[in-house]
Design a protein around this motif. Structure first.
Motif, PDB file in Angstrom:
ATOM      1  N   LYS A   1       9.883  -7.572   1.999  1.00 28.10           N
ATOM      2  CA  LYS A   1      10.220  -8.058   3.337  1.00 28.10           C
ATOM      3  C   LYS A   1       9.871  -7.027   4.402  1.00 28.10           C
ATOM      4  CE  LYS A   1      14.053 -11.052   1.855  1.00 28.10           C
ATOM      5  NZ  LYS A   1      15.537 -11.220   1.843  1.00 28.10           N
ATOM      6  N   VAL A   2      10.087  -5.755   4.074  1.00 27.59           N
ATOM      7  CA  VAL A   2       9.785  -4.700   5.046  1.00 27.59           C
ATOM      8  C   VAL A   2       8.285  -4.634   5.323  1.00 27.59           C
ATOM      9  CG1 VAL A   2       9.878  -2.218   5.500  1.00 27.59           C
ATOM     10  CG2 VAL A   2      11.854  -3.361   4.499  1.00 27.59           C
TER      11      VAL A   2
ATOM     12  N   PRO B   1       3.973  -4.266   8.717  1.00 23.34           N
ATOM     13  CA  PRO B   1       2.786  -4.092   7.860  1.00 23.34           C
ATOM     14  C   PRO B   1       1.930  -2.883   8.227  1.00 23.34           C
ATOM     15  CG  PRO B   1       2.446  -5.870   9.435  1.00 23.34           C
ATOM     16  CD  PRO B   1       3.884  -5.470   9.567  1.00 23.34           C
ATOM     17  N   HIS B   2       2.167  -2.279   9.392  1.00 25.25           N
ATOM     18  CA  HIS B   2       1.383  -1.137   9.858  1.00 25.25           C
ATOM     19  C   HIS B   2       1.962   0.194   9.391  1.00 25.25           C
ATOM     20  CE1 HIS B   2       4.683  -1.839  12.597  1.00 25.25           C
ATOM     21  NE2 HIS B   2       4.579  -0.604  13.036  1.00 25.25           N
ATOM     22  N   ILE B   3       3.075   0.185   8.681  1.00 28.42           N
ATOM     23  CA  ILE B   3       3.718   1.417   8.234  1.00 28.42           C
ATOM     24  C   ILE B   3       3.331   1.699   6.773  1.00 28.42           C
ATOM     25  CG2 ILE B   3       5.906   2.606   7.863  1.00 28.42           C
ATOM     26  CD1 ILE B   3       5.335   2.086  10.778  1.00 28.42           C
TER      27      ILE B   3
ATOM     28  N   GLY C   1       4.409   3.921   4.718  1.00 29.49           N
ATOM     29  CA  GLY C   1       5.563   4.169   3.858  1.00 29.49           C
ATOM     30  C   GLY C   1       6.177   2.906   3.301  1.00 29.49           C
ATOM     31  N   ALA C   2       6.098   1.809   4.058  1.00 29.11           N
ATOM     32  CA  ALA C   2       6.633   0.542   3.563  1.00 29.11           C
ATOM     33  C   ALA C   2       5.843   0.068   2.346  1.00 29.11           C
ATOM     34  CB  ALA C   2       6.581  -0.502   4.672  1.00 29.11           C
ATOM     35  N   TRP C   3       4.527   0.202   2.413  1.00 25.15           N
ATOM     36  CA  TRP C   3       3.679  -0.218   1.286  1.00 25.15           C
ATOM     37  C   TRP C   3       3.851   0.709   0.089  1.00 25.15           C
ATOM     38  CZ3 TRP C   3       1.594  -4.852   1.224  1.00 25.15           C
ATOM     39  CH2 TRP C   3       1.404  -5.515   2.449  1.00 25.15           C
ATOM     40  N   ILE C   4       4.061   2.001   0.343  1.00 27.19           N
ATOM     41  CA  ILE C   4       4.289   2.939  -0.758  1.00 27.19           C
ATOM     42  C   ILE C   4       5.576   2.595  -1.484  1.00 27.19           C
ATOM     43  CG2 ILE C   4       4.797   5.361  -1.299  1.00 27.19           C
ATOM     44  CD1 ILE C   4       2.933   6.103   1.060  1.00 27.19           C
ATOM     45  N   GLU C   5       6.636   2.290  -0.732  1.00 26.83           N
ATOM     46  CA  GLU C   5       7.907   1.909  -1.355  1.00 26.83           C
ATOM     47  C   GLU C   5       7.756   0.606  -2.138  1.00 26.83           C
ATOM     48  OE1 GLU C   5      11.415   1.517  -2.900  1.00 26.83           O
ATOM     49  OE2 GLU C   5      10.782   3.348  -1.868  1.00 26.83           O
ATOM     50  N   TYR C   6       7.023  -0.337  -1.569  1.00 27.35           N
ATOM     51  CA  TYR C   6       6.790  -1.602  -2.267  1.00 27.35           C
ATOM     52  C   TYR C   6       6.032  -1.353  -3.564  1.00 27.35           C
ATOM     53  CZ  TYR C   6       5.400  -6.524  -2.908  1.00 27.35           C
ATOM     54  OH  TYR C   6       5.198  -7.785  -3.405  1.00 27.35           O
ATOM     55  N   ALA C   7       5.039  -0.479  -3.527  1.00 26.79           N
ATOM     56  CA  ALA C   7       4.273  -0.146  -4.737  1.00 26.79           C
ATOM     57  C   ALA C   7       5.162   0.500  -5.791  1.00 26.79           C
ATOM     58  CB  ALA C   7       3.114   0.786  -4.379  1.00 26.79           C
TER      59      ALA C   7
ATOM     60  N   ASP D   1      -3.393   0.478  -2.156  1.00 32.89           N
ATOM     61  CA  ASP D   1      -4.641   0.358  -1.395  1.00 32.89           C
ATOM     62  C   ASP D   1      -4.344   0.082   0.076  1.00 32.89           C
ATOM     63  OD1 ASP D   1      -6.171   0.790  -3.640  1.00 32.89           O
ATOM     64  OD2 ASP D   1      -6.516  -1.345  -4.052  1.00 32.89           O
ATOM     65  N   ARG D   2      -3.351  -0.775   0.327  1.00 38.66           N
ATOM     66  CA  ARG D   2      -3.003  -1.097   1.710  1.00 38.66           C
ATOM     67  C   ARG D   2      -2.459   0.139   2.427  1.00 38.66           C
ATOM     68  NH1 ARG D   2      -1.763  -6.001   4.279  1.00 38.66           N
ATOM     69  NH2 ARG D   2      -1.599  -5.519   6.525  1.00 38.66           N
ATOM     70  N   ALA D   3      -1.620   0.902   1.720  1.00 37.03           N
ATOM     71  CA  ALA D   3      -1.093   2.138   2.313  1.00 37.03           C
ATOM     72  C   ALA D   3      -2.223   3.112   2.641  1.00 37.03           C
ATOM     73  CB  ALA D   3      -0.088   2.783   1.363  1.00 37.03           C
ATOM     74  N   GLU D   4      -3.178   3.238   1.740  1.00 36.40           N
ATOM     75  CA  GLU D   4      -4.288   4.173   1.948  1.00 36.40           C
ATOM     76  C   GLU D   4      -5.158   3.752   3.119  1.00 36.40           C
ATOM     77  OE1 GLU D   4      -7.616   6.603  -0.700  1.00 36.40           O
ATOM     78  OE2 GLU D   4      -6.743   4.743  -1.475  1.00 36.40           O
ATOM     79  N   SER D   5      -5.303   2.445   3.327  1.00 35.96           N
ATOM     80  CA  SER D   5      -6.098   1.972   4.462  1.00 35.96           C
ATOM     81  C   SER D   5      -5.435   2.323   5.792  1.00 35.96           C
ATOM     82  CB  SER D   5      -6.310   0.455   4.368  1.00 35.96           C
ATOM     83  OG  SER D   5      -5.090  -0.249   4.619  1.00 35.96           O
ATOM     84  N   ILE D   6      -4.116   2.495   5.764  1.00 38.87           N
ATOM     85  CA  ILE D   6      -3.371   2.845   6.982  1.00 38.87           C
ATOM     86  C   ILE D   6      -3.382   4.351   7.212  1.00 38.87           C
ATOM     87  CG2 ILE D   6      -1.089   2.794   8.080  1.00 38.87           C
ATOM     88  CD1 ILE D   6      -0.571   0.210   6.404  1.00 38.87           C
ATOM     89  N   ASP D   7      -3.173   5.117   6.152  1.00 38.33           N
ATOM     90  CA  ASP D   7      -3.104   6.582   6.278  1.00 38.33           C
ATOM     91  C   ASP D   7      -3.728   7.229   5.048  1.00 38.33           C
ATOM     92  OD1 ASP D   7      -2.558   9.215   6.736  1.00 38.33           O
ATOM     93  OD2 ASP D   7      -0.401   8.977   7.002  1.00 38.33           O
ATOM     94  N   PRO D   8      -5.050   7.423   5.054  1.00 33.40           N
ATOM     95  CA  PRO D   8      -5.743   7.943   3.863  1.00 33.40           C
ATOM     96  C   PRO D   8      -5.437   9.396   3.529  1.00 33.40           C
ATOM     97  CG  PRO D   8      -7.252   7.772   5.720  1.00 33.40           C
ATOM     98  CD  PRO D   8      -5.974   7.118   6.150  1.00 33.40           C
ATOM     99  N   TYR D   9      -4.766  10.124   4.435  1.00 30.89           N
ATOM    100  CA  TYR D   9      -4.520  11.549   4.204  1.00 30.89           C
ATOM    101  C   TYR D   9      -3.198  11.827   3.500  1.00 30.89           C
ATOM    102  CZ  TYR D   9      -8.398  12.319   7.427  1.00 30.89           C
ATOM    103  OH  TYR D   9      -9.634  12.324   8.034  1.00 30.89           O
TER     104      TYR D   9
END
Length: 310
Positions: A259-260, A265-267, A269-275, A292-300
């Motif tokens: 849900k987060v 969807p632009h954060i 950390g939300a995708w990392i937690e979901y993963a 992959d979605r998290a990396e597309s937002i912040d690859p570093y």
């Protein structure tokens, strides 16, 4: 910005040189001081930069916050007695700056010279009686000493001076809980959350108090609010998971994380937690897509690559 980009490219030497040029004009910018220290690759480099910063502090007009930043960075690099002497010199030179006293108090506390720290904190509150940070520093010293009455007294004085400050109220709630006044802490935090509903950390504190009162369902709701407001609030995620398991909802963390990602969807950390939550349920293909979605937002981000390896 240029220094940050240079540091990300691995050219920390150029980044440090650029930041020095900025600080050479205004050493009072504690953010730039912190960035300069982040660009150091060894203790030796940190010592060199701290020595240069100290020379600039002696040469330039100074506002207070940078003195505290200097002490915090120097704590693990400069010999303790040498740092203490420099901070005492700062108080002697700029007795009118509250932050000079704050830096000295923190160093005395760090060195466990608690009688001296207590005396310095009491002196600071006498000299700056309307400065809430002076009283908060007195609270910190009382915490190190273990004086509960002094902690509560200092925080109540802080609250009078700054009644809606969340850090003060959260600290006071901790003291109240330690004294067994959990209901009083609850009332304090509920009032804070009603006044500042977007403060994720305060919701986490309220949730902890509710959990202590065995109101697990209400606590879970507050943890959910907290992680939705701040998806990178790792403590709240762990507590949410514990509360959910207590209520026999083992997949609740993953559901909330999903849900987060829909709300924010632009954060990354939300995708990392979901993963992470998908990985716990061994849904590895979906977990990799989330990474992959998290990396597309912040690859570093380092934790993205750690998550992928897991």
């Amino acid at each position: 910005l240029q220094a940050t980009l240079e540091s990300r490219r691995g050219d920390n030497a150029t980044a440090r040189e650029r930041l020095r040029r900025v600080l050479g004009k205004d050493i009072s910018d504690e953010y730039i001081v912190s960035k300069l220290m982040e660009c150091c690759e060894s203790i030796e480099q940190q010592q060199v930069e701290l020595s240069w910063i100290l020379s600039q502090l002696r040469q330039q007009p100074v506002t207070g916050e940078v003195l505290v930043a200097f002490r915090d960075h120097a704590e693990s690099v400069v010999p303790p007695d040498q740092l203490l002497a420099s901070l005492q010199d700062a108080v002697d030179a700029r007795n009118d700056l509250w932050q000079a006293h704050q830096a000295l108090i923190r160093q005395l506390t760090h060195l466990q010279q608690l009688d001296e720290a207590t005396a310095a904190a009491e002196n600071a509150t006498r000299q700056f009686p309307r400065e809430p940070n002076a009283w908060f520093e007195r609270f910190r010293v009382a915490s190190a000493v273990g004086d509960m009455a002094a902690q509560r007294s200092a925080l109540q004085r802080c609250q009078l001076l700054r009644p809606s400050n969340p850090a003060i109220i959260r600290a006071l709630s901790d003291v109240l809980c330690s004294e067994g006044s959990v209901e009083e802490a609850r009332e304090l935090l509920e009032r804070l959350v009603s006044q500042q509903p977007l403060d994720a950390v305060s919701r986490g504190y309220l949730a902890d108090v509710l959990a202590e009162l065995d109101e697990t369902e209400a606590a879970l709701e507050q943890y959910e609010h907290a992680v939705t407001l701040e998806p990178e609030y790792s403590y709240a995620w762990e507590r949410l998971d514990a509360a959910a398991h207590q209520l026999d909802r083992p997949d609740h963390r993953r559901s909330v994380a999903q849900k987060v990602t829909e709300i924010k969807p632009h954060i990354a950390g939300a995708w990392i937690e979901y993963a992470r939550s998908l990985g716990v349920e061994e849904k590895f293909q979906e977990a990799h897509r989330a990474i992959d979605r998290a990396e597309s937002i912040d690859p570093y981000r380092e934790d993205i690559h750690i998550g992928r390896a897991r």
